[in-house]
Design an enzyme around this catalytic site. Structure first.
Site, PDB file in Angstrom:
ATOM      1  CG  HIS A  27     -20.902   3.787 -20.184  1.00 55.15           C
ATOM      2  ND1 HIS A  27     -21.325   2.814 -20.860  1.00 55.15           N
ATOM      3  CD2 HIS A  27     -19.514   3.950 -20.443  1.00 55.15           C
ATOM      4  CE1 HIS A  27     -20.586   2.364 -21.881  1.00 55.15           C
ATOM      5  NE2 HIS A  27     -19.348   3.184 -21.350  1.00 55.15           N
ATOM      6  CB  CYS A  28     -24.644  -0.351 -18.053  1.00 55.43           C
ATOM      7  SG  CYS A  28     -26.101   0.794 -17.309  1.00 55.43           S
ATOM      8  CG  PHE A  29     -28.033  -0.689 -23.693  1.00 61.95           C
ATOM      9  CD1 PHE A  29     -26.993  -0.857 -24.952  1.00 61.95           C
ATOM     10  CD2 PHE A  29     -29.112  -0.405 -23.586  1.00 61.95           C
ATOM     11  CE1 PHE A  29     -27.958  -0.587 -25.802  1.00 61.95           C
ATOM     12  CE2 PHE A  29     -29.878  -0.199 -24.736  1.00 61.95           C
ATOM     13  CZ  PHE A  29     -29.201  -0.598 -25.973  1.00 61.95           C
ATOM     14  CB  THR A  49     -25.093   2.997 -14.650  1.00 64.24           C
ATOM     15  OG1 THR A  49     -24.449   2.570 -15.814  1.00 64.24           O
ATOM     16  CG2 THR A  49     -24.702   4.457 -14.333  1.00 64.24           C
TER      17      THR A  49
END
Length: 235
Positions: free
Chosen positions: A130-132, A138
């Site tokens: 994941h990222c933000f 991602t």
């Protein structure tokens, strides 16, 4: 594409269900998502039910310091921070086209991409990354993993472009409430327009001939690339 119902994890979906040269990608091998706020207890329970013990956080080092991951130092999860870009591309400034930010990420974070794919292949059981927002960094790692399995360009673009529909309720609410979580109001940077991934794949083809050659340039071996594809497709 299987979408998971979650509370505080957004854009949460599985890379299973795509036809590729190595076969159909299997559900329960790789889950991609965004984590803008701490996952709820029901979110954690879902991840455990999916068998996820390894989490790869693709955010930049400053993002991780300013907003530490809930998975850090938890005994029930194996947490890794592997930055694929120090700045969230969605908030990087409207004068830089998104696909150029993606090129910058690929060219300047080759070790990160190699490390993330190695970790994926060497981990027993499913992996969540994941990222933000689960859209940009991602989306790039998802595209490379699907390429390892021989998934075609159209499906890779489709997987990328699905993000905005899934994150739109979250970003709209955050902007309207002025919470500060989403401060970019240029919707073009928040969308996942297909041409962003199309232009990136064109760049890879022009500069490296194909995704596999790009991955080899990151330091991955042919065996490691094949192992990533097998993990996504073999029972």
């Amino acid at each position: 594409m299987k979408i998971y119902e979650t509370e505080n994890i957004i854009n949460c979906r599985d890379l299973g269900g795509y036809e590729g040269a190595l076969g159909t990608t299997l559900t329960g091998r790789a889950v991609r998502c965004g984590i803008p706020v701490a996952p709820s207890s029901s979110d954690i329970e879902l991840l455990k039910n999916l068998g996820i013990k390894t989490v790869i956080d693709l955010r930049g080092s400053m993002e991780v310091i300013e907003s530490p991951s809930v998975f850090y130092n938890r005994r029930d999860f194996d947490y890794h921070n592997i930055s694929l870009l120090e700045t969230n591309p969605a908030f990087a400034g409207s004068d830089i086209p998104m696909w150029e930010m993606y090129v910058y990420s690929l060219e300047n974070n080759k070790r990160g991409y190699a490390d993330a794919i190695r970790l994926f292949t060497r981990t027993k059981g499913p992996v969540m990354f994941h990222c933000f927002l689960g859209k940009d960094r991602t989306g790039l790692l998802a595209a490379l993993l699907l390429s390892c399995a021989g998934v075609g360009r159209d499906d890779i673009v489709e997987d990328y472009s699905a993000s905005y529909e899934l994150i739109e309720p979250f970003v709209t609410r955050e902007i309207e409430l002025n919470t500060g979580l989403v401060w970019e109001t240029d919707v073009s940077r928040l969308r996942s327009d297909p041409e962003n991934m199309e232009l990136l794949l064109d760049y890879i083809d022009e500069e490296y001939t194909c995704v596999k050659d790009y991955l080899l340039d990151t330091g991955l071996s042919e065996g490691e690339i094949e192992a990533a594809g097998r993990k996504l497709t073999e029972e």
